[in-house]
Scaffold this motif. Sequence first.
Motif, PDB file in Angstrom:
ATOM      1  N   GLY A 451       0.656  -1.430  -0.129  1.00  9.79           N
ATOM      2  CA  GLY A 451      -0.026  -0.092  -0.135  1.00  9.79           C
ATOM      3  C   GLY A 451       0.736   1.735  -0.292  1.00  9.79           C
ATOM      4  N   ARG A 452       1.892   1.139  -0.501  1.00  5.59           N
ATOM      5  CA  ARG A 452       3.514   1.853  -0.111  1.00  5.59           C
ATOM      6  C   ARG A 452       3.540   2.177  -1.777  1.00  5.59           C
ATOM      7  N   PRO A 453       3.875   3.248  -2.345  1.00  7.82           N
ATOM      8  CA  PRO A 453       4.992   3.689  -3.480  1.00  7.82           C
ATOM      9  C   PRO A 453       6.027   2.619  -3.424  1.00  7.82           C
ATOM     10  N   ILE A 454       6.680   2.339  -4.346  1.00  8.91           N
ATOM     11  CA  ILE A 454       7.880   1.741  -4.450  1.00  8.91           C
ATOM     12  C   ILE A 454       8.582   2.064  -3.809  1.00  8.91           C
ATOM     13  N   ASP A 455       9.806   1.750  -2.895  1.00  9.30           N
ATOM     14  CA  ASP A 455      11.097   2.621  -2.078  1.00  9.30           C
ATOM     15  C   ASP A 455      12.225   3.004  -3.765  1.00  9.30           C
ATOM     16  N   ALA A 456      12.785   2.111  -4.284  1.00  6.26           N
ATOM     17  CA  ALA A 456      13.699   2.044  -5.441  1.00  6.26           C
ATOM     18  C   ALA A 456      13.410   1.482  -6.710  1.00  6.26           C
ATOM     19  N   TRP A 486      17.854  12.189  -9.500  1.00  2.27           N
ATOM     20  CA  TRP A 486      17.000  11.118  -8.459  1.00  2.27           C
ATOM     21  C   TRP A 486      18.300  10.911  -7.470  1.00  2.27           C
ATOM     22  N   THR A 487      17.850  10.307  -6.137  1.00  3.46           N
ATOM     23  CA  THR A 487      19.259   9.931  -5.510  1.00  3.46           C
ATOM     24  C   THR A 487      19.204   8.379  -5.710  1.00  3.46           C
ATOM     25  N   THR A 488      20.666   7.823  -6.575  1.00  6.50           N
ATOM     26  CA  THR A 488      20.885   6.477  -6.765  1.00  6.50           C
ATOM     27  C   THR A 488      22.466   6.391  -5.986  1.00  6.50           C
ATOM     28  N   VAL A 489      22.369   4.712  -5.649  1.00  4.04           N
ATOM     29  CA  VAL A 489      23.377   4.621  -5.010  1.00  4.04           C
ATOM     30  C   VAL A 489      24.009   3.030  -6.362  1.00  4.04           C
ATOM     31  N   VAL A 490      24.930   2.143  -6.590  1.00  5.72           N
ATOM     32  CA  VAL A 490      25.529   1.957  -7.337  1.00  5.72           C
ATOM     33  C   VAL A 490      25.533   0.893  -6.054  1.00  5.72           C
ATOM     34  N   ILE A 491      25.715  -0.425  -6.384  1.00  4.95           N
ATOM     35  CA  ILE A 491      26.435  -1.665  -5.965  1.00  4.95           C
ATOM     36  C   ILE A 491      26.772  -2.804  -6.439  1.00  4.95           C
ATOM     37  N   PRO A 492      28.146  -3.453  -6.048  1.00 10.96           N
ATOM     38  CA  PRO A 492      28.653  -3.922  -6.584  1.00 10.96           C
ATOM     39  C   PRO A 492      27.333  -5.592  -6.614  1.00 10.96           C
ATOM     40  N   VAL A 493      27.599  -6.365  -8.305  1.00 14.83           N
ATOM     41  CA  VAL A 493      27.069  -7.796  -7.597  1.00 14.83           C
ATOM     42  C   VAL A 493      27.921  -9.309  -8.105  1.00 14.83           C
ATOM     43  N   LEU A 494      28.403  -9.094  -9.010  1.00 17.47           N
ATOM     44  CA  LEU A 494      29.097 -10.474  -9.429  1.00 17.47           C
ATOM     45  C   LEU A 494      30.756  -9.826 -10.913  1.00 17.47           C
ATOM     46  N   GLY A 537      16.151   6.326  -6.247  1.00 18.42           N
ATOM     47  CA  GLY A 537      15.457   6.598  -4.621  1.00 18.42           C
ATOM     48  C   GLY A 537      15.151   8.121  -5.504  1.00 18.42           C
ATOM     49  N   ARG A 538      14.405   8.833  -4.373  1.00 20.72           N
ATOM     50  CA  ARG A 538      13.580   9.826  -5.133  1.00 20.72           C
ATOM     51  C   ARG A 538      14.476  10.911  -4.398  1.00 20.72           C
ATOM     52  N   ARG A 539      14.687  12.567  -4.723  1.00 21.49           N
ATOM     53  CA  ARG A 539      15.557  13.340  -4.137  1.00 21.49           C
ATOM     54  C   ARG A 539      15.680  13.371  -3.172  1.00 21.49           C
TER      55      ARG A 539
END
Length: 561
Positions: A451-456, A486-494, A537-539
């Motif tokens: 019931g909430r907008p997406i988080d990311a 918009w605020t953004t974070v990169v994460i390493p995956v593989l 994410g949002r601003r």
Amino acid sequence: MDWRALAKQKRESTIAQIPKEWVLPTIPPPAEQRDISGVWMHQYLTPEEIEITSSDAEKVVELASAGRWKAVDIASAFCHRAAIAHQVLNCLHEFFPQQALEAARALDEHLTSTGKPKGVLHGLPVSLKDQFHVKGVETTMGYLGWIGTFEGKKGTGKERVHESLMVKDLKDLGAVLYCKTAVPSTLMSGETVNNIIDYCWNSANRNLSSGGSSGGEGALIGAGGSVVGFGTDIGGSIRIPAAFNGLYGLRPSSGRLPYEGMANSMDGQNSILSVVGPLSSTPGGLKLVTKALLGMQPWSYDPMVVELPWREEVGEQVSRRATEDGGLTFAIFWDDGEIRPYPSVRRALEKVKAEIEKKGHQVIEWSPPKSIGAISDIAMGVFMSDGGVDAYNAFALAHEEPAPQLAPIVPTTPRTQATASEVAAMNVTIRELRKELMDYWNSTVSLTKNGRPIDAIISPVSPYPAARREMYTHYAYTSWVNALDWTTVVIPVLRTDKAVDVVDPSFTPRSEAEKLEFENYDLDMYDGAKVGVQLVGRRLQEEKMIEIAAQVSRWVKSASE
């Protein structure tokens, strides 16, 4: 002086700052040593240096503040490893170990005499992209015409005296500054190339690019020559190097961290602002330095910074929801409709989605009313609005020739600039775009179970795990974020695996551009390249996005162990 001779002289002046005992006897070609991001460097380091440079930012500060590690030993270890990284990767513009060691000794004396650390970053070595002005150190930003000047101007009285305000804050917080990292001339390229260093290579795969424009930061941190540093981002310049080198990178919204007193390209272009943010080996490193800088109340001295202190409760709320079934909701997009991501990038997206869903959280499809390509086109129009005049004039100072990668930004003769009315129209378009996408984000409440907008949003950073030289041509996957701020974070995956990441035999290119991109996909060359994704994410949601990145990264890592 001929520009080639000037470039050689400047290049050698950086190497001359490396102590003789740190100079490598030989440098293996990429065919012999592709990856230097791990234990390869250990052969040149003492056990103590290995322990220090293998630690995260939080541990370094904890042990330095307690006096268990001397700040001078920490600084020496990171200076040594940075010197090795530069010799192999061409990642530095400026190296000033003696200045760093003097600052570190002063920190040790302060701790001994007062019993207290100087600040919350006591003893932490911090690397800086070569846009920061540091007293006693030159700033060239990759331009030969800036050598011996202040941003290309002579006689200002600011040469090697002026200091960026964030630099002052970092020093007051107890950080130790020791190097400035390489950038592409113009700052407008996904590859770090200029006539001083030539080309900055990837720390995990030396066949490939370190990214750009904060490519020197990405290469240095990826190689362990820094644990946390600062870059800037106007079209992907923090996120691309972070993804290419297996790091975490924060692209904050404009107005969150201070930019005052830094050098820049196209200064005064305010339609889409460049922002400053950290890259680190851990999400904790991002939080540590961002929280520390906000604790200095930068809105008091930088008129562009929003008065918004660090909000610990925002991250705590994310942490609580991360333990609840269905507590977080994500959207994902796989493809911008123009260039599909390479197989390992697609696999990284699939892995992130799978691990989020295993934890009981929801992932929906991201289908905005405007395509990612259309949003990116708006950003590119802004970046070209000065007709290339700023870049053209900077190269003209030393009559130097730009690298081929910079051809779209540096015209052979200046092009027509946008008029004031055209710039105003661009600003209206951007404002309307941001409202339209904000409304779409809000509308996702109808698709979520909680019931909430997406988080990311989960998104590729680039079509490539890392680009080949002169082959970074597609920026839509990052520049759309800048258009929206918009605020953004990169994460390493593989890592790319040539036995797994093959192109589907049924693949049919949708255009000549996509066909060319996939013709450049060489499995042997890409093998081992690190792959990251971005969480958007949002601003002004820096606290939330750093914590989401930490949670998602933890889930992905635990699945691989």
